[in-house]
Design an enzyme around this catalytic site. Sequence first.
Site, short mmCIF file in Angstrom:
data_model
loop_
_atom_site.label_atom_id
_atom_site.label_comp_id
_atom_site.label_asym_id
_atom_site.label_seq_id
_atom_site.Cartn_x
_atom_site.Cartn_y
_atom_site.Cartn_z
N CYS A 1 0.83 -1.21 0.00
CA CYS A 1 0.00 0.00 0.00
C CYS A 1 0.87 1.25 0.00
CB CYS A 1 -0.91 0.00 1.23
SG CYS A 1 -1.91 -1.49 1.40
C1 BEZ Z 1 0.75 -5.09 1.84
O1 BEZ Z 1 0.11 -4.23 1.23
O2 BEZ Z 1 1.94 -5.13 1.79
C2 BEZ Z 1 0.00 -6.05 2.74
C3 BEZ Z 1 -1.33 -6.28 2.53
C4 BEZ Z 1 -2.00 -7.16 3.35
C5 BEZ Z 1 -1.34 -7.79 4.37
C6 BEZ Z 1 -0.01 -7.55 4.57
C7 BEZ Z 1 0.68 -6.67 3.76
#
Ligand code: BEZ
Length: 187
Positions: free
Chosen positions: A75
Amino acid sequence: MSVACLRVRAVCRAVVHGRYFSRTSAVNMSAKVGDSLPEVDLFEDTPDNKVNTKDAFTKGKHIIFGVPGAFTPGCSKTHLPGYVEDSEKLKAKGISSVTCVSVNDPFVMQAWGENQKAAGKVRMLADTCGDFTNKLGLTLDAAAILGNARCKRFAMVVNDGKIEKLNVEPDGTGLTCSLSTSLYEEL
Ligand code: BEZ
Protein backbone atom coordinates in the site's frame (compact mmCIF):
# COMPACT_ATOMS: atom_id res chain seq x y z
CA MET A 1 -34.53 -36.66 9.95
CA SER A 2 -37.11 -33.84 9.79
CA VAL A 3 -36.88 -30.99 7.27
CA ALA A 4 -36.53 -28.47 10.13
CA CYS A 5 -33.62 -30.42 11.55
CA LEU A 6 -31.90 -30.57 8.16
CA ARG A 7 -32.29 -26.78 7.83
CA VAL A 8 -30.71 -26.20 11.26
CA ARG A 9 -27.80 -28.47 10.34
CA ALA A 10 -27.28 -26.60 7.06
CA VAL A 11 -27.25 -23.21 8.83
CA CYS A 12 -24.81 -24.51 11.46
CA ARG A 13 -22.51 -25.81 8.74
CA ALA A 14 -22.61 -22.45 6.95
CA VAL A 15 -21.85 -20.57 10.18
CA VAL A 16 -18.95 -22.88 11.00
CA HIS A 17 -17.48 -22.23 7.57
CA GLY A 18 -17.99 -18.47 7.94
CA ARG A 19 -20.42 -18.24 5.05
CA TYR A 20 -23.69 -17.48 6.80
CA PHE A 21 -25.83 -14.65 5.58
CA SER A 22 -29.55 -14.23 5.89
CA ARG A 23 -31.86 -14.27 2.88
CA THR A 24 -33.00 -10.74 3.59
CA SER A 25 -29.68 -9.06 4.22
CA ALA A 26 -27.01 -7.96 1.78
CA VAL A 27 -24.20 -8.78 4.24
CA ASN A 28 -21.38 -10.66 2.46
CA MET A 29 -22.72 -9.73 -0.98
CA SER A 30 -20.10 -7.83 -2.94
CA ALA A 31 -21.09 -4.47 -4.34
CA LYS A 32 -21.45 -4.38 -8.09
CA VAL A 33 -21.49 -1.88 -10.90
CA GLY A 34 -24.79 0.01 -10.90
CA ASP A 35 -25.22 -0.14 -7.11
CA SER A 36 -25.55 3.03 -5.08
CA LEU A 37 -22.53 3.76 -2.95
CA PRO A 38 -23.39 2.72 0.63
CA GLU A 39 -24.05 5.59 3.00
CA VAL A 40 -21.73 5.56 6.01
CA ASP A 41 -19.63 8.00 7.96
CA LEU A 42 -15.91 7.88 7.29
CA PHE A 43 -13.41 9.94 9.28
CA GLU A 44 -10.79 12.45 8.18
CA ASP A 45 -7.82 13.31 10.42
CA THR A 46 -9.71 13.01 13.73
CA PRO A 47 -12.58 10.89 15.09
CA ASP A 48 -14.88 13.93 15.33
CA ASN A 49 -14.48 14.90 11.67
CA LYS A 50 -17.12 12.77 9.95
CA VAL A 51 -17.31 12.56 6.19
CA ASN A 52 -20.63 11.15 5.08
CA THR A 53 -20.25 9.19 1.85
CA LYS A 54 -23.58 10.47 0.46
CA ASP A 55 -22.52 14.08 1.02
CA ALA A 56 -19.04 13.55 -0.39
CA PHE A 57 -19.75 11.42 -3.45
CA THR A 58 -23.30 12.11 -4.65
CA LYS A 59 -22.32 14.72 -7.23
CA GLY A 60 -19.58 14.29 -9.83
CA LYS A 61 -17.17 11.54 -10.73
CA HIS A 62 -14.90 10.26 -7.98
CA ILE A 63 -12.30 7.54 -7.52
CA ILE A 64 -12.29 5.64 -4.24
CA PHE A 65 -9.65 3.02 -3.68
CA GLY A 66 -9.42 0.71 -0.70
CA VAL A 67 -6.31 -0.80 0.82
CA PRO A 68 -5.63 -3.50 3.43
CA GLY A 69 -3.69 -1.15 5.68
CA ALA A 70 -1.86 2.13 6.12
CA PHE A 71 1.92 1.80 5.99
CA THR A 72 1.88 -1.82 4.77
CA PRO A 73 4.52 -2.40 2.07
CA GLY A 74 2.28 -2.86 -0.97
CA CYS A 75 0.00 0.00 0.00
CA SER A 76 2.86 2.37 0.85
CA LYS A 77 5.32 1.55 -1.89
CA THR A 78 2.92 1.04 -4.80
CA HIS A 79 -0.81 1.54 -4.36
CA LEU A 80 -1.09 4.97 -2.69
CA PRO A 81 2.00 6.49 -4.39
CA GLY A 82 0.52 5.64 -7.80
CA TYR A 83 -2.65 7.62 -7.10
CA VAL A 84 -0.67 10.52 -5.57
CA GLU A 85 1.50 10.66 -8.68
CA ASP A 86 -1.40 10.33 -11.13
CA SER A 87 -3.98 12.54 -9.39
CA GLU A 88 -3.62 15.40 -11.90
CA LYS A 89 -3.81 13.02 -14.88
CA LEU A 90 -6.93 11.42 -13.40
CA LYS A 91 -8.52 14.82 -12.78
CA ALA A 92 -7.77 15.77 -16.39
CA LYS A 93 -10.00 12.84 -17.35
CA GLY A 94 -12.95 14.28 -15.43
CA ILE A 95 -12.33 12.85 -11.96
CA SER A 96 -13.34 15.35 -9.26
CA SER A 97 -11.57 13.68 -6.35
CA VAL A 98 -9.41 10.70 -5.44
CA THR A 99 -9.91 9.09 -2.03
CA CYS A 100 -8.04 6.35 -0.20
CA VAL A 101 -9.98 4.31 2.37
CA SER A 102 -8.59 1.85 4.89
CA VAL A 103 -9.79 0.11 8.03
CA ASN A 104 -7.50 2.14 10.28
CA ASP A 105 -8.07 4.95 12.73
CA PRO A 106 -8.16 8.54 11.41
CA PHE A 107 -4.89 9.55 13.13
CA VAL A 108 -3.03 6.77 11.34
CA MET A 109 -4.62 7.71 8.01
CA GLN A 110 -3.59 11.34 8.54
CA ALA A 111 -0.02 10.37 9.39
CA TRP A 112 0.14 8.08 6.35
CA GLY A 113 -1.13 10.86 4.08
CA GLU A 114 1.53 13.24 5.45
CA ASN A 115 4.23 10.61 5.01
CA GLN A 116 3.16 10.09 1.39
CA LYS A 117 2.65 13.81 0.60
CA ALA A 118 -0.95 13.12 -0.38
CA ALA A 119 -2.37 16.54 0.60
CA GLY A 120 -4.40 18.11 -2.21
CA LYS A 121 -4.04 14.94 -4.29
CA VAL A 122 -5.56 12.02 -2.43
CA ARG A 123 -8.02 12.36 0.41
CA MET A 124 -7.24 9.98 3.28
CA LEU A 125 -10.38 8.63 4.95
CA ALA A 126 -10.59 6.15 7.81
CA ASP A 127 -13.18 3.39 7.77
CA THR A 128 -12.54 3.05 11.49
CA CYS A 129 -14.96 0.22 12.32
CA GLY A 130 -15.08 -1.25 8.81
CA ASP A 131 -18.69 -0.20 8.18
CA PHE A 132 -18.00 0.94 4.61
CA THR A 133 -15.97 -2.19 3.87
CA ASN A 134 -18.71 -4.44 5.27
CA LYS A 135 -21.46 -2.71 3.34
CA LEU A 136 -19.45 -3.10 0.15
CA GLY A 137 -18.94 -6.80 0.95
CA LEU A 138 -15.19 -6.34 0.57
CA THR A 139 -13.95 -7.59 3.93
CA LEU A 140 -10.49 -9.16 3.90
CA ASP A 141 -9.68 -11.71 6.58
CA ALA A 142 -6.33 -10.28 7.63
CA ALA A 143 -6.46 -11.01 11.36
CA ALA A 144 -3.44 -13.31 11.31
CA ILE A 145 -1.24 -10.64 9.69
CA LEU A 146 -2.72 -7.25 10.59
CA GLY A 147 -4.68 -8.12 13.73
CA ASN A 148 -8.21 -7.66 12.49
CA ALA A 149 -10.51 -7.69 9.47
CA ARG A 150 -9.46 -5.23 6.77
CA CYS A 151 -10.53 -4.20 3.30
CA LYS A 152 -9.74 -6.05 0.10
CA ARG A 153 -7.67 -3.98 -2.28
CA PHE A 154 -10.03 -2.35 -4.78
CA ALA A 155 -10.59 0.74 -6.87
CA MET A 156 -13.91 2.15 -7.99
CA VAL A 157 -15.31 5.02 -9.98
CA VAL A 158 -18.40 6.56 -8.41
CA ASN A 159 -20.50 8.72 -10.70
CA ASP A 160 -23.30 10.79 -9.13
CA GLY A 161 -23.45 8.37 -6.19
CA LYS A 162 -23.52 5.17 -8.26
CA ILE A 163 -20.70 2.66 -8.69
CA GLU A 164 -19.74 2.94 -12.35
CA LYS A 165 -16.60 0.79 -12.29
CA LEU A 166 -15.33 -1.63 -9.65
CA ASN A 167 -11.97 -3.38 -9.79
CA VAL A 168 -11.36 -5.76 -6.88
CA GLU A 169 -8.06 -7.61 -6.68
CA PRO A 170 -8.86 -11.30 -7.27
CA ASP A 171 -6.79 -12.44 -4.27
CA GLY A 172 -7.74 -9.42 -2.14
CA THR A 173 -4.24 -8.00 -1.82
CA GLY A 174 -2.55 -8.10 -5.25
CA LEU A 175 -1.47 -5.01 -7.12
CA THR A 176 -3.03 -5.28 -10.56
CA CYS A 177 -6.50 -4.05 -11.54
CA SER A 178 -6.82 -1.66 -8.58
CA LEU A 179 -3.73 0.37 -9.46
CA SER A 180 -3.98 3.91 -10.72
CA THR A 181 -2.34 2.93 -14.02
CA SER A 182 -4.99 0.22 -14.63
CA LEU A 183 -7.94 2.43 -13.75
CA TYR A 184 -6.57 5.32 -15.81
CA GLU A 185 -6.59 3.14 -18.93
CA GLU A 186 -10.28 2.37 -18.35
CA LEU A 187 -11.46 5.95 -17.97
C1 BEZ B 1 0.75 -5.09 1.84
O1 BEZ B 1 0.11 -4.23 1.23
O2 BEZ B 1 1.94 -5.13 1.79
C2 BEZ B 1 0.00 -6.05 2.74
C3 BEZ B 1 -1.33 -6.28 2.53
C4 BEZ B 1 -2.00 -7.16 3.35
C5 BEZ B 1 -1.34 -7.79 4.37
C6 BEZ B 1 -0.01 -7.55 4.57
C7 BEZ B 1 0.68 -6.67 3.76
